[in-house]
Design a protein around this motif. Sequence first.
Motif, PDB file in Angstrom:
ATOM      1  N   ALA A   1      60.669  53.546  19.049  1.00 42.02           N
ATOM      2  CA  ALA A   1      59.345  53.803  19.628  1.00 42.02           C
ATOM      3  C   ALA A   1      58.892  55.227  19.312  1.00 42.02           C
ATOM      4  O   ALA A   1      57.740  55.459  18.927  1.00 42.02           O
ATOM      5  N   GLU A   2      59.818  56.192  19.432  1.00 41.95           N
ATOM      6  CA  GLU A   2      59.470  57.596  19.165  1.00 41.95           C
ATOM      7  C   GLU A   2      59.036  57.794  17.718  1.00 41.95           C
ATOM      8  O   GLU A   2      58.046  58.467  17.446  1.00 41.95           O
ATOM      9  N   ARG A   3      59.786  57.223  16.795  1.00 46.36           N
ATOM     10  CA  ARG A   3      59.424  57.415  15.396  1.00 46.36           C
ATOM     11  C   ARG A   3      58.080  56.769  15.087  1.00 46.36           C
ATOM     12  O   ARG A   3      57.330  57.254  14.243  1.00 46.36           O
ATOM     13  N   LEU A   4      57.781  55.677  15.774  1.00 49.89           N
ATOM     14  CA  LEU A   4      56.506  54.986  15.556  1.00 49.89           C
ATOM     15  C   LEU A   4      55.367  55.682  16.292  1.00 49.89           C
ATOM     16  O   LEU A   4      54.206  55.392  16.068  1.00 49.89           O
ATOM     17  N   ASP A   5      55.771  56.569  17.234  1.00 46.33           N
ATOM     18  CA  ASP A   5      54.798  57.248  18.071  1.00 46.33           C
ATOM     19  C   ASP A   5      54.055  56.243  18.962  1.00 46.33           C
ATOM     20  O   ASP A   5      52.838  56.293  19.101  1.00 46.33           O
ATOM     21  N   VAL A   6      54.803  55.307  19.523  1.00 42.91           N
ATOM     22  CA  VAL A   6      54.221  54.381  20.507  1.00 42.91           C
ATOM     23  C   VAL A   6      55.111  54.436  21.754  1.00 42.91           C
ATOM     24  O   VAL A   6      56.228  54.921  21.698  1.00 42.91           O
ATOM     25  N   THR A   7      54.603  53.919  22.860  1.00 47.47           N
ATOM     26  CA  THR A   7      55.419  53.894  24.077  1.00 47.47           C
ATOM     27  C   THR A   7      56.448  52.784  23.952  1.00 47.47           C
ATOM     28  O   THR A   7      56.285  51.851  23.170  1.00 47.47           O
ATOM     29  N   LYS A   8      57.491  52.907  24.768  1.00 49.10           N
ATOM     30  CA  LYS A   8      58.529  51.879  24.738  1.00 49.10           C
ATOM     31  C   LYS A   8      57.911  50.548  25.192  1.00 49.10           C
ATOM     32  O   LYS A   8      58.286  49.472  24.715  1.00 49.10           O
ATOM     33  N   ALA A   9      56.937  50.624  26.099  1.00 50.99           N
ATOM     34  CA  ALA A   9      56.278  49.404  26.601  1.00 50.99           C
ATOM     35  C   ALA A   9      55.534  48.693  25.470  1.00 50.99           C
ATOM     36  O   ALA A   9      55.551  47.461  25.382  1.00 50.99           O
ATOM     37  N   ALA A  10      54.894  49.486  24.598  1.00 52.14           N
ATOM     38  CA  ALA A  10      54.152  48.894  23.475  1.00 52.14           C
ATOM     39  C   ALA A  10      55.119  48.180  22.528  1.00 52.14           C
ATOM     40  O   ALA A  10      54.821  47.103  21.999  1.00 52.14           O
ATOM     41  N   LEU A  11      56.273  48.787  22.342  1.00 53.78           N
ATOM     42  CA  LEU A  11      57.297  48.194  21.478  1.00 53.78           C
ATOM     43  C   LEU A  11      57.819  46.907  22.122  1.00 53.78           C
ATOM     44  O   LEU A  11      57.998  45.876  21.468  1.00 53.78           O
ATOM     45  N   TYR A  12      58.013  46.995  23.425  1.00 57.73           N
ATOM     46  CA  TYR A  12      58.544  45.887  24.219  1.00 57.73           C
ATOM     47  C   TYR A  12      57.642  44.663  24.176  1.00 57.73           C
ATOM     48  O   TYR A  12      58.080  43.542  24.321  1.00 57.73           O
ATOM     49  N   TYR A  13      56.364  44.915  23.976  1.00 55.42           N
ATOM     50  CA  TYR A  13      55.392  43.818  23.894  1.00 55.42           C
ATOM     51  C   TYR A  13      55.739  42.894  22.721  1.00 55.42           C
ATOM     52  O   TYR A  13      55.572  41.698  22.776  1.00 55.42           O
ATOM     53  N   HIS A  14      56.248  43.489  21.650  1.00 56.97           N
ATOM     54  CA  HIS A  14      56.583  42.718  20.450  1.00 56.97           C
ATOM     55  C   HIS A  14      58.043  42.269  20.438  1.00 56.97           C
ATOM     56  O   HIS A  14      58.347  41.158  20.025  1.00 56.97           O
ATOM     57  N   PHE A  15      58.926  43.177  20.838  1.00 52.86           N
ATOM     58  CA  PHE A  15      60.357  42.886  20.771  1.00 52.86           C
ATOM     59  C   PHE A  15      61.062  43.412  22.010  1.00 52.86           C
ATOM     60  O   PHE A  15      60.877  44.558  22.369  1.00 52.86           O
ATOM     61  N   LYS A  16      61.896  42.568  22.613  1.00 53.67           N
ATOM     62  CA  LYS A  16      62.609  42.988  23.834  1.00 53.67           C
ATOM     63  C   LYS A  16      63.919  43.722  23.504  1.00 53.67           C
ATOM     64  O   LYS A  16      64.381  44.543  24.286  1.00 53.67           O
ATOM     65  N   THR A  17      64.500  43.411  22.354  1.00 52.86           N
ATOM     66  CA  THR A  17      65.791  44.023  21.998  1.00 52.86           C
ATOM     67  C   THR A  17      65.811  44.346  20.504  1.00 52.86           C
ATOM     68  O   THR A  17      64.998  43.810  19.743  1.00 52.86           O
ATOM     69  N   LYS A  18      66.760  45.178  20.113  1.00 53.16           N
ATOM     70  CA  LYS A  18      66.842  45.459  18.670  1.00 53.16           C
ATOM     71  C   LYS A  18      67.403  44.252  17.928  1.00 53.16           C
ATOM     72  O   LYS A  18      67.128  44.065  16.749  1.00 53.16           O
ATOM     73  N   GLU A  19      68.162  43.409  18.627  1.00 50.04           N
ATOM     74  CA  GLU A  19      68.620  42.153  18.001  1.00 50.04           C
ATOM     75  C   GLU A  19      67.407  41.332  17.565  1.00 50.04           C
ATOM     76  O   GLU A  19      67.366  40.801  16.464  1.00 50.04           O
ATOM     77  N   GLU A  20      66.424  41.270  18.478  1.00 48.34           N
ATOM     78  CA  GLU A  20      65.197  40.511  18.166  1.00 48.34           C
ATOM     79  C   GLU A  20      64.512  41.082  16.928  1.00 48.34           C
ATOM     80  O   GLU A  20      63.999  40.337  16.099  1.00 48.34           O
ATOM     81  N   ILE A  21      64.498  42.394  16.821  1.00 52.13           N
ATOM     82  CA  ILE A  21      63.846  43.030  15.658  1.00 52.13           C
ATOM     83  C   ILE A  21      64.576  42.608  14.385  1.00 52.13           C
ATOM     84  O   ILE A  21      63.958  42.183  13.406  1.00 52.13           O
TER      85      ILE A  21
END
Length: 198
Positions: free
Chosen positions: A42-62
């Motif tokens: 999330a930090e590298r993308l410059d988005v909030t963790k919540a914004a990331l969570y909207y798309h993927f709940k875990t790094k496994e999912e990614i």
Amino acid sequence: MGGTMDGTRQQRRGNTRQRIQDVALELFAEQGYEKTSLREIAERLDVTKAALYYHFKTKEEILVSLFADLTQPIEDLIEWGSRQPHTLETKQEIVRRYSQALSGAAPLFRFMQENQATVRELRIGDTFKDRMRGLRDIIIDPDASLADQVRCISALFTLHAGMFVMQDLEGDPEDKRKAVLEVATDMVTQAHRGAQGA
């Protein structure tokens, strides 16, 4: 009218999803899958963790989604190939398209090579083996001799080796890809001629 709106939103969401995947893969490659957290992505993308969570709940999912997306062209290729006649042209075309698909997924395959434990754990390797079997069944003639079956399987592995082993060879990446493709095509051609009794 609403449909078009939705379509655009889908596409935009798709792009964010892709950016997350790309950045995650970069981080996985840099510091290892285990050491990378969702927060860092999330930090590298410059988005909030919540914004990331909207798309993927875990790094496994990614990782699983990355694998599914990047290997979709291989899935499409198997589907296309299974509807084609068993001609030499079909087989050569399959090898050519497979070379392109692998090229597009090269960062993912490098990751798989370096993180075999994770790949085993997430069962990604199994899915990939199934796809390999699907391709193999299309390019091997039912009545092919054992040597010709080996040639066809070796053609696919030549393309794989092209991604890893050939990195150490001198030369332009595109030239190397073409050389690897030429060798793989030769193998399939020779196997086909063998099966035809030519």
